[in-house]
Design an enzyme around this catalytic site. Structure first.
Site, PDB file in Angstrom:
ATOM      1  CB  SER A   1      -0.953  -0.082   1.192  1.00 58.11           C
ATOM      2  OG  SER A   1      -1.888   0.952   1.158  1.00 58.11           O
TER       3      SER A   1
ATOM      4  CG  ASP B   1      -7.253  -1.632  -3.166  1.00 54.84           C
ATOM      5  OD1 ASP B   1      -7.758  -0.750  -2.456  1.00 54.84           O
ATOM      6  OD2 ASP B   1      -6.097  -2.062  -3.017  1.00 54.84           O
TER       7      ASP B   1
ATOM      8  CG  HIS C   1      -6.133  -1.599   0.579  1.00 50.64           C
ATOM      9  ND1 HIS C   1      -5.467  -1.197  -0.565  1.00 50.64           N
ATOM     10  CD2 HIS C   1      -5.417  -1.099   1.622  1.00 50.64           C
ATOM     11  CE1 HIS C   1      -4.402  -0.483  -0.215  1.00 50.64           C
ATOM     12  NE2 HIS C   1      -4.346  -0.417   1.102  1.00 50.64           N
TER      13      HIS C   1
HETATM   14  C1  MLT Z   1      -1.271   6.048  -0.316  1.00 50.25           C
HETATM   15  O1  MLT Z   1      -1.617   7.062   0.244  1.00 50.25           O
HETATM   16  O2  MLT Z   1      -0.092   5.722  -0.467  1.00 50.25           O
HETATM   17  C2  MLT Z   1      -2.337   5.158  -0.836  1.00 50.25           C
HETATM   18  O3  MLT Z   1      -3.549   5.829  -0.895  1.00 50.25           O
HETATM   19  C3  MLT Z   1      -2.441   3.903  -0.046  1.00 50.25           C
HETATM   20  C4  MLT Z   1      -2.841   4.183   1.367  1.00 50.25           C
HETATM   21  O4  MLT Z   1      -1.989   4.434   2.174  1.00 50.25           O
HETATM   22  O5  MLT Z   1      -4.034   4.145   1.671  1.00 50.25           O
END
Ligand code: MLT
Length: 200
Positions: free
Chosen positions: A109, A159, A190
């Site tokens: 992520s 996701d 996710h």
């Molecule tokens: C991010 O901010 O890198 C992406 O949206 C993934 C997350 O942290 O939710």
């Protein structure tokens, strides 16, 4: 002078391994340096594990760079934090005597997004990367040379945080930059799944 681990500018965990490979573990938003250690050990049982904690706090949750909204990144901060993370990896390689040609990133992520940024801004730093639920963090304008770099991407078709087209856009761009890219889709959202971990 030999640096002490206090001189390395990220809070981190280092677990010594017995193979030349170092797994750079990059957690998701709200995680920390402990989160991915078990996964790292499972994926590469003999690797050294190097696991920094992101330095940005969003409502008390550690991240690797600031964002303005979901999926909208603060580009100045992303660039600075990417360079800072690359410096940390170089310094940690000296400090822990790691083989710089054997650094493999495993990010989830937000951690996968900064790993993607590392590939784009520091194309010689990582030999391989597994980016779990990543998106194209920015358009680099011109392609870095990622020839010889292996990248595994995984994504969830449903996701809600990482649009499938964004994961695909990252895969396409890395491929055009010369990386050897594999993209594995999961039907879910996710969360990491067992099937996904088996692809690593
Ligand atoms: C991010 O901010 O890198 C992406 O949206 C993934 C997350 O942290 O939710």
């Amino acid at each position: 002078m030999i640096a002490s681990s206090d001189d390395l500018r990220f809070v981190h965990r280092y677990v010594k391994g017995s193979s030349p490979t170092t797994l750079l573990l990059l957690h998701g938003t709200g995680g920390d340096e402990n989160d991915l250690l078990p996964l790292g050990r499972q994926v590469l049982p003999e690797a050294h594990l190097l696991s920094p904690r992101g330095k940005v706090l969003e409502n008390g949750m550690p991240r690797f760079f600031k964002r303005l909204a979901m999926g909208v990144f603060d580009m100045e901060d992303l660039t600075q934090q990417t360079h800072a993370l690359a410096d940390f990896v170089e310094q940690a390689a000296d400090h822990y005597r790691l083989d710089r040609d054997e650094i493999v990133a495993l990010g989830y992520s937000n951690g996968a997004n900064i790993a993607a940024s590392l590939l784009l801004l520091h194309p010689n730093l990582l030999r391989r990367a597994a980016l779990l639920h990543a998106m194209l963090p920015f358009d680099p304008g011109e392609f870095p040379d990622l020839g010889g770099t292996l990248v595994l991407l995984t994504g969830g078709r449903q996701d809600p945080y990482i649009a499938a087209e964004q994961t695909q856009a990252l895969a396409d761009l890395l491929g055009r930059a010369g990386a050897d890219v594999t993209l594995e889709w999961q039907p879910g959202g996710h969360q990491l799944t067992h099937q996904e971990i088996e692809t690593l």
